[in-house]
Design a protein around this motif. Structure first.
Motif, PDB file in Angstrom:
ATOM      1  N   ASP A 131       0.803  -1.263  -0.036  1.00  0.00           N
ATOM      2  CA  ASP A 131       0.034   0.122   0.096  1.00  0.00           C
ATOM      3  C   ASP A 131       0.901   1.219  -0.135  1.00  0.00           C
ATOM      4  OD1 ASP A 131      -2.333  -1.480  -0.056  1.00  0.00           O
ATOM      5  OD2 ASP A 131      -2.897  -1.009   2.004  1.00  0.00           O
ATOM      6  N   THR A 173      -2.355   2.011   6.000  1.00  0.00           N
ATOM      7  CA  THR A 173      -2.911   0.772   5.805  1.00  0.00           C
ATOM      8  C   THR A 173      -1.972  -0.442   5.376  1.00  0.00           C
ATOM      9  OG1 THR A 173      -3.655   1.187   3.625  1.00  0.00           O
ATOM     10  CG2 THR A 173      -5.239   1.616   5.143  1.00  0.00           C
ATOM     11  N   GLN A 175       0.634  -3.251   5.703  1.00  0.00           N
ATOM     12  CA  GLN A 175       0.999  -4.084   6.623  1.00  0.00           C
ATOM     13  C   GLN A 175       1.947  -3.819   7.614  1.00  0.00           C
ATOM     14  OE1 GLN A 175       0.096  -8.149   5.849  1.00  0.00           O
ATOM     15  NE2 GLN A 175      -2.150  -7.313   4.795  1.00  0.00           N
ATOM     16  N   GLY A 194      -1.344  -1.466  10.028  1.00  0.00           N
ATOM     17  CA  GLY A 194      -2.376  -1.570   8.894  1.00  0.00           C
ATOM     18  C   GLY A 194      -2.532  -2.940   8.736  1.00  0.00           C
ATOM     19  N   ARG A 195      -3.512  -3.401   7.907  1.00  0.00           N
ATOM     20  CA  ARG A 195      -4.064  -4.693   7.594  1.00  0.00           C
ATOM     21  C   ARG A 195      -4.119  -4.771   6.046  1.00  0.00           C
ATOM     22  NH1 ARG A 195      -9.597  -5.833   9.547  1.00  0.00           N
ATOM     23  NH2 ARG A 195      -8.935  -7.966   9.624  1.00  0.00           N
ATOM     24  N   ARG A 197      -5.225  -2.424   2.547  1.00  0.00           N
ATOM     25  CA  ARG A 197      -6.661  -1.885   2.089  1.00  0.00           C
ATOM     26  C   ARG A 197      -7.176  -2.942   1.012  1.00  0.00           C
ATOM     27  NH1 ARG A 197      -5.117   2.133  -2.770  1.00  0.00           N
ATOM     28  NH2 ARG A 197      -3.061   1.167  -2.933  1.00  0.00           N
ATOM     29  N   GLY A 203      -9.472  -6.207   4.521  1.00  0.00           N
ATOM     30  CA  GLY A 203      -9.289  -4.887   4.821  1.00  0.00           C
ATOM     31  C   GLY A 203     -10.675  -4.352   4.700  1.00  0.00           C
ATOM     32  N   THR A 206     -12.563  -1.956   7.397  1.00  0.00           N
ATOM     33  CA  THR A 206     -11.623  -1.728   8.723  1.00  0.00           C
ATOM     34  C   THR A 206     -10.285  -1.911   8.475  1.00  0.00           C
ATOM     35  OG1 THR A 206     -12.231  -3.626   9.616  1.00  0.00           O
ATOM     36  CG2 THR A 206     -13.465  -1.806  10.401  1.00  0.00           C
ATOM     37  N   PRO A 207      -9.380  -1.163   7.539  1.00  0.00           N
ATOM     38  CA  PRO A 207      -8.064  -1.675   7.200  1.00  0.00           C
ATOM     39  C   PRO A 207      -7.047  -1.236   8.192  1.00  0.00           C
ATOM     40  CG  PRO A 207      -8.823   0.364   6.072  1.00  0.00           C
ATOM     41  CD  PRO A 207      -9.834  -0.041   7.068  1.00  0.00           C
ATOM     42  N   LEU A 208      -7.470  -0.736   9.446  1.00  0.00           N
ATOM     43  CA  LEU A 208      -6.589  -0.529  10.615  1.00  0.00           C
ATOM     44  C   LEU A 208      -6.933  -1.339  11.831  1.00  0.00           C
ATOM     45  CD1 LEU A 208      -6.710   3.179  10.297  1.00  0.00           C
ATOM     46  CD2 LEU A 208      -4.722   1.595   9.309  1.00  0.00           C
ATOM     47  N   PRO A 263     -10.779   4.134   9.009  1.00  0.00           N
ATOM     48  CA  PRO A 263     -10.141   5.452   8.964  1.00  0.00           C
ATOM     49  C   PRO A 263     -10.965   6.770   8.302  1.00  0.00           C
ATOM     50  CG  PRO A 263      -9.479   3.972   7.154  1.00  0.00           C
ATOM     51  CD  PRO A 263     -10.327   3.141   8.060  1.00  0.00           C
ATOM     52  N   PHE A 267      -8.600   5.359   1.513  1.00  0.00           N
ATOM     53  CA  PHE A 267      -7.484   5.102   0.977  1.00  0.00           C
ATOM     54  C   PHE A 267      -7.538   4.562  -0.148  1.00  0.00           C
ATOM     55  CE2 PHE A 267      -6.297   5.325   5.709  1.00  0.00           C
ATOM     56  CZ  PHE A 267      -5.115   5.862   5.570  1.00  0.00           C
TER      57      PHE A 267
END
Lengths: 329, 199
Positions: A131, A173, A175, A194-195, A197, A203, A206-208, A263, A267
């Motif tokens: 990302d 976002t 990782q 981050g997970r 996006r 993702g 909730t990508p965080l 977030p 993103f």
């Protein structure tokens, strides 16, 4: 006929070169000796990307307009209402000299909680699992690695690599990104990771992921988190809004609780961002957070006009003019 | 067509380089920013490498793949270990080029070959990430992303293949007239491009 000895030798040679590059770059980490190669890439491809971005932007805008149409309609309504409110404020400010001076001071201190920023445009995005995006400002505009990148909505990421005319931004976002952050209205700190996006399900909304350091600290859905600020204000400046707690994972034997964060920044459709070139002199705390969605803090001091701009900032602003108000969206 | 260019290896190299550069720029500044469902984007560079390899054989395929991969490793927003795409694209270019030598010229075979090449490339890239312990390429991410990316690759492949064939056609025609050993790939290629043009 194709698969001759020569072909195989060339293949072997190329594969060895590739493996060597992987090894050298992997072991070198941030100080890899192949960094020069990347700098070369930034020098060569950066300007090309700028040009191509300026060509494809109208196309992207059209596509974006189609996919975003419902949201944009809502946004237009919102802006219209806001416009109306601002016009009223302006009229009252004209009437009241004292109020006008106050508004001016508010506007002066607004500036996103005192961040000094350099505006930039996203021109390209990373491939595969990363990302990352490229923005169209570089070392010639005074950008340095480890500067915070924000948008009007909140934290975007940090600058990792700087070319002459472009720089690479690692999004929040990603990782590999982890950000020291703080729950609003409390001193509880934690780490936002981050997970990614990309990908279905993981993702999504909730990508965080936010992990509180204190397992017993209270946290509930709907709380917002802001950046804590790094040592020396690098790479993250304090007080930037990150997102809202969407759901909290029940602790299953772990020592920390994990909250999933939606977030403020979208993103997937980043366009205009800003690089923070100078951090604020004082920590803005929660001042940069957008007004609470629930109208709990309705401003009804007798002096305020009928419709007030931001329900959160105004009462505080009228009491203590040094507090930073919420900037306009 | 209007002014048939000189049939020369230099011309072909130039065309290959231009194809790769244009695809790479399109990839980072257009494809990667498309808000597609699932947040995954097709890998146009991989598709271009596969198409070039099918047209021109394993030697061109692997050299073009290596250079395209190296460029993809250093093009600005890239942030992975340098050499990963070079390794993957080089291997895929070689394999697709080798497969093209034995490939039957039935109508759908080239497109299946492109889809297979794209699948192999995507999986291989994810595998290199997992081998290197890249936190972005954890199994959970890979397992959700790779199938979708393969799907997008397959959907985008006819367009990329058609464009690559379209661009390289002129040079292959010129070479065929020389009647050297490149006649066989040129014939194969003509068969493919004829079909590609009808898309």
């Amino acid at each position: 006929m194709k698969d001759t000895r020569r072909t195989r030798m060339v293949l072997g040679g190329l594969l060895v070169v590739a493996l060597m590059m992987i090894t050298v770059d992997y072991r070198g980490g941030a100080n890899s000796p192949l960094r020069g190669l990347r700098d070369f890439g930034a020098t060569v491809f950066g300007p090309v990307e700028r040009v191509s971005a300026s060509i494809v932007r109208p196309v992207g805008n059209t596509l974006g307009a189609i996919t975003d149409a419902p949201g944009e309609r809502r946004r237009a309504d919102q802006l219209e209402r806001q416009n109306q409110r601002l016009r009223e404020q302006l009229r009252s400010a004209h009437l009241d000299k004292d109020r006008s001076a106050q508004l001016e001071r508010l506007l002066g201190t607004a500036g996103m909680g005192g961040y000094k920023v350099h505006a930039a445009q996203v021109i390209s995005a990373g491939q595969g699992f990363e990302d990352t995006v490229t923005i169209d400002v570089g070392s010639s505009s005074g950008i340095k690695p480890d500067m915070t990148v924000m948008s009007a909505d909140g934290l975007v990421g940090r600058v990792t690599r700087v070319g002459p005319a472009t720089s690479t931004v690692l999004l929040a976002t990603d990782q590999t990104s982890s950000i020291g952050s703080r729950l609003e209205d409390s001193k509880e700190i934690g780490i936002t990771q981050g997970r990614g996006r990309r990908g279905i399900g993981r993702g999504g909304d909730t990508p965080l992921r936010f992990q509180l350091l204190d397992a017993a600290a209270p946290i509930h859905v709907g709380q917002r988190i802001v950046t804590l600020g790094s040592q020396g204000q690098r790479p993250y400046v304090p007080g930037l809004p990150i997102g809202v707690v969407e759901r909290i994972e029940k602790p299953t034997g772990g020592l920390t609780r994990t909250a999933y964060i939606r977030p403020f920044v979208r993103f997937t459709s980043l366009d205009v961002v800003a690089v923070v070139v100078a951090p604020p002199k004082t920590d803005p705390r929660d001042a940069v957070l957008p007004p609470k969605p629930s109208p709990t803090a309705t401003p009804s001091p007798s002096t305020s006009p009928k419709a007030s701009g931001s329900p959160k900032a105004r009462p505080r602003g009228s009491k203590s003019p040094t507090t930073n108000p919420t900037p306009g969206e | 067509m209007l002014n048939p260019p000189e049939a020369s290896p230099a011309g072909r190299i130039a065309v290959t380089a231009v194809v790769i550069a244009v695809t790479l720029i399109l990839q980072v500044s257009v494809a990667n920013r498309l808000p597609l469902p699932g947040g995954v984007q097709p890998d146009l560079v991989l598709l271009a490498v596969v198409a070039l390899a099918l047209v021109a054989g394993s030697m061109t395929g692997m050299v073009a793949g290596f250079l395209a991969g190296l460029a993809a490793d250093i093009v600005p927003p890239a942030d992975h270990t340098l050499g990963r795409y070079a390794l993957v694209y080089c291997l895929i270019g070689f394999l697709c080029g080798a497969a093209s030598a034995e490939m039957d010229r039935q109508s759908v075979v080239p497109f299946f070959a492109v889809a297979a090449g794209a699948t192999a490339g995507t999986v291989l890239y994810a595998a290199t990430g997992m081998i290197l312990g890249d936190p972005r390429a954890e199994w959970a991410t890979v397992s959700s992303m790779v199938p979708l990316q393969v799907l997008y690759d397959v959907l985008a492949s006819p367009f990329v293949v058609w464009a690559v064939l379209r661009v390289t056609r002129r040079y292959e025609r010129g070479e065929r007239s020389r009647g050297d050993r490149l006649a066989v790939p040129a014939a194969r290629y003509r068969a493919m491009s004829g079909r590609g043009g009808n898309l």
